[in-house]
Design a protein around this motif. Sequence first.
Motif, mmCIF file in Angstrom:
data_model
loop_
_atom_site.group_PDB
_atom_site.id
_atom_site.type_symbol
_atom_site.label_atom_id
_atom_site.label_comp_id
_atom_site.label_asym_id
_atom_site.label_seq_id
_atom_site.Cartn_x
_atom_site.Cartn_y
_atom_site.Cartn_z
ATOM 1 N N GLY A 20 0.910 -1.139 -0.147
ATOM 2 C CA GLY A 20 0.032 -0.052 0.176
ATOM 3 C C GLY A 20 0.604 1.293 -0.017
ATOM 4 O O GLY A 20 0.222 2.262 -0.090
ATOM 5 N N ALA A 21 2.250 1.195 0.005
ATOM 6 C CA ALA A 21 3.043 2.259 -0.110
ATOM 7 C C ALA A 21 3.153 2.700 -1.600
ATOM 8 O O ALA A 21 2.917 1.904 -2.445
ATOM 9 C CB ALA A 21 4.434 2.131 0.346
ATOM 10 N N SER A 22 3.108 3.837 -1.850
ATOM 11 C CA SER A 22 3.353 4.709 -3.223
ATOM 12 C C SER A 22 4.379 5.520 -3.248
ATOM 13 O O SER A 22 5.076 6.023 -2.308
ATOM 14 C CB SER A 22 2.101 4.824 -3.672
ATOM 15 N N LYS A 23 4.392 6.169 -4.396
ATOM 16 C CA LYS A 23 5.284 7.313 -4.497
ATOM 17 C C LYS A 23 4.826 8.723 -3.820
ATOM 18 O O LYS A 23 5.745 9.653 -3.727
ATOM 19 C CB LYS A 23 5.679 7.784 -6.100
ATOM 20 N N GLY A 40 15.626 1.564 10.812
ATOM 21 C CA GLY A 40 16.898 0.512 10.389
ATOM 22 C C GLY A 40 16.385 -0.746 10.199
ATOM 23 O O GLY A 40 17.063 -1.960 10.451
ATOM 24 N N MET A 41 14.977 -1.031 10.253
ATOM 25 C CA MET A 41 14.335 -2.294 10.038
ATOM 26 C C MET A 41 14.310 -2.894 8.424
ATOM 27 O O MET A 41 14.118 -2.043 7.676
ATOM 28 C CB MET A 41 12.767 -2.310 10.540
ATOM 29 N N THR A 42 14.654 -4.043 8.320
ATOM 30 C CA THR A 42 14.708 -4.707 7.097
ATOM 31 C C THR A 42 13.099 -4.649 6.259
ATOM 32 O O THR A 42 12.327 -5.377 7.107
ATOM 33 C CB THR A 42 15.268 -6.108 6.932
ATOM 34 N N VAL A 43 12.900 -3.678 5.511
ATOM 35 C CA VAL A 43 11.425 -3.658 4.778
ATOM 36 C C VAL A 43 11.439 -3.702 3.335
ATOM 37 O O VAL A 43 12.309 -3.343 2.764
ATOM 38 C CB VAL A 43 10.831 -2.443 5.335
ATOM 39 N N HIS A 44 10.453 -4.536 2.695
ATOM 40 C CA HIS A 44 10.298 -4.552 1.541
ATOM 41 C C HIS A 44 8.958 -4.121 1.017
ATOM 42 O O HIS A 44 7.842 -4.422 1.725
ATOM 43 C CB HIS A 44 10.135 -6.159 1.220
ATOM 44 N N PRO A 45 8.978 -2.934 0.355
ATOM 45 C CA PRO A 45 7.586 -2.432 -0.262
ATOM 46 C C PRO A 45 7.375 -3.206 -1.462
ATOM 47 O O PRO A 45 8.020 -4.031 -2.188
ATOM 48 C CB PRO A 45 8.021 -1.029 -0.741
ATOM 49 N N VAL A 46 5.909 -3.722 -1.265
ATOM 50 C CA VAL A 46 5.145 -4.757 -2.332
ATOM 51 C C VAL A 46 4.421 -3.576 -3.105
ATOM 52 O O VAL A 46 3.270 -2.941 -2.770
ATOM 53 C CB VAL A 46 4.239 -5.657 -1.701
ATOM 54 N N ILE A 56 13.926 1.895 -2.029
ATOM 55 C CA ILE A 56 13.958 0.381 -1.565
ATOM 56 C C ILE A 56 13.536 -0.370 -2.940
ATOM 57 O O ILE A 56 12.308 -0.098 -3.225
ATOM 58 C CB ILE A 56 13.293 0.224 -0.498
ATOM 59 N N ALA A 57 14.123 -1.292 -3.483
ATOM 60 C CA ALA A 57 13.648 -2.199 -4.487
ATOM 61 C C ALA A 57 12.283 -2.916 -3.850
ATOM 62 O O ALA A 57 12.053 -3.298 -2.936
ATOM 63 C CB ALA A 57 14.582 -3.172 -4.918
ATOM 64 N N THR A 58 11.114 -2.623 -4.833
ATOM 65 C CA THR A 58 9.937 -3.491 -4.503
ATOM 66 C C THR A 58 9.957 -4.616 -4.974
ATOM 67 O O THR A 58 10.412 -5.253 -5.740
ATOM 68 C CB THR A 58 8.792 -2.588 -5.415
ATOM 69 N N LEU A 59 8.740 -5.549 -4.521
ATOM 70 C CA LEU A 59 8.382 -6.772 -4.712
ATOM 71 C C LEU A 59 7.113 -6.743 -5.342
ATOM 72 O O LEU A 59 6.398 -6.020 -5.170
ATOM 73 C CB LEU A 59 8.384 -7.699 -3.455
ATOM 74 N N ALA A 60 7.040 -7.427 -6.636
ATOM 75 C CA ALA A 60 5.790 -7.097 -7.127
ATOM 76 C C ALA A 60 4.603 -7.637 -6.392
ATOM 77 O O ALA A 60 3.370 -7.356 -6.444
ATOM 78 C CB ALA A 60 5.624 -7.945 -8.669
ATOM 79 N N VAL A 62 3.332 -10.376 -2.667
ATOM 80 C CA VAL A 62 3.790 -10.792 -1.556
ATOM 81 C C VAL A 62 4.368 -12.500 -1.712
ATOM 82 O O VAL A 62 4.966 -13.006 -0.938
ATOM 83 C CB VAL A 62 2.447 -11.383 -0.328
ATOM 84 N N ALA A 63 3.921 -13.000 -2.778
ATOM 85 C CA ALA A 63 4.337 -14.179 -3.404
ATOM 86 C C ALA A 63 6.114 -14.122 -3.477
ATOM 87 O O ALA A 63 6.420 -15.120 -3.570
ATOM 88 C CB ALA A 63 3.730 -14.794 -4.819
ATOM 89 N N ASP A 64 6.573 -13.125 -3.748
ATOM 90 C CA ASP A 64 7.898 -12.473 -4.007
ATOM 91 C C ASP A 64 8.695 -12.240 -2.587
ATOM 92 O O ASP A 64 9.786 -12.134 -2.872
ATOM 93 C CB ASP A 64 8.227 -11.537 -5.106
ATOM 94 N N LEU A 65 8.121 -12.546 -1.485
ATOM 95 C CA LEU A 65 8.811 -12.237 -0.244
ATOM 96 C C LEU A 65 9.805 -13.399 -0.061
ATOM 97 O O LEU A 65 9.433 -14.624 -0.301
ATOM 98 C CB LEU A 65 8.027 -12.508 0.968
ATOM 99 N N PRO A 66 10.859 -13.072 0.033
ATOM 100 C CA PRO A 66 12.319 -14.028 0.166
ATOM 101 C C PRO A 66 12.004 -14.793 1.363
ATOM 102 O O PRO A 66 12.605 -15.827 1.250
ATOM 103 C CB PRO A 66 13.614 -12.999 0.206
ATOM 104 N N ALA A 67 11.561 -14.468 2.373
ATOM 105 C CA ALA A 67 11.397 -15.365 3.495
ATOM 106 C C ALA A 67 10.072 -15.120 4.210
ATOM 107 O O ALA A 67 10.111 -14.386 5.522
ATOM 108 C CB ALA A 67 12.528 -14.960 4.684
ATOM 109 N N PRO A 68 8.909 -15.347 3.857
ATOM 110 C CA PRO A 68 7.459 -15.202 4.237
ATOM 111 C C PRO A 68 7.500 -15.594 5.496
ATOM 112 O O PRO A 68 6.554 -14.803 6.285
ATOM 113 C CB PRO A 68 6.692 -15.923 3.257
ATOM 114 N N THR A 69 8.018 -16.747 6.008
ATOM 115 C CA THR A 69 7.478 -17.314 7.333
ATOM 116 C C THR A 69 8.233 -16.321 8.372
ATOM 117 O O THR A 69 8.034 -16.482 9.785
ATOM 118 C CB THR A 69 7.863 -18.680 7.607
#
Length: 139
Positions: A20-23, A40-46, A56-60, A62-69
């Motif tokens: 839900g983040a955007s420009k 300083g938390m590791t965060v991935h925008p989707v 920060i590079a986005t993921l297309a 949630v299926a692209d999360l590197p470590a979902p668990t």
Amino acid sequence: MTTAATQKLFMSSPYFAVVGASKDQTKFGTKILQWYKTRGMTVHPVHPREAELEGIATLASVADLPAPTETSISIVTPPVVTLSILQAALPLGVRAAWIQPGAADDSVAEWIKANGMEERVIYGGACILEEGDALRSQL
């Protein structure tokens, strides 16, 4: 009903994602992404269309999360989109989700209960921007 155990599960994740983040820096999704980043938390925008947000590079998806668990997701989307995010996240074993105010409705709440996710999903309460720092200090 959100419990302290659910909040602790969410905040103790090593990785986070924001859907839900955007420009647009005035939007709450982007403010939440900035909140994680400035701490300083590791965060991935989707985001399905943007290549990066807030540097920060986005993921297309949630299926692209590197470590979902090991990832907790903040969701700041319209309820119909929130429901689709939860439906995608459940089979991945996503650690926890925090549905921000306005991103859930009765159908989302019903789905959470019907799928046994009450202990993994925070909803119906305050925003992470209001409670996040206090919760982090309790870890």
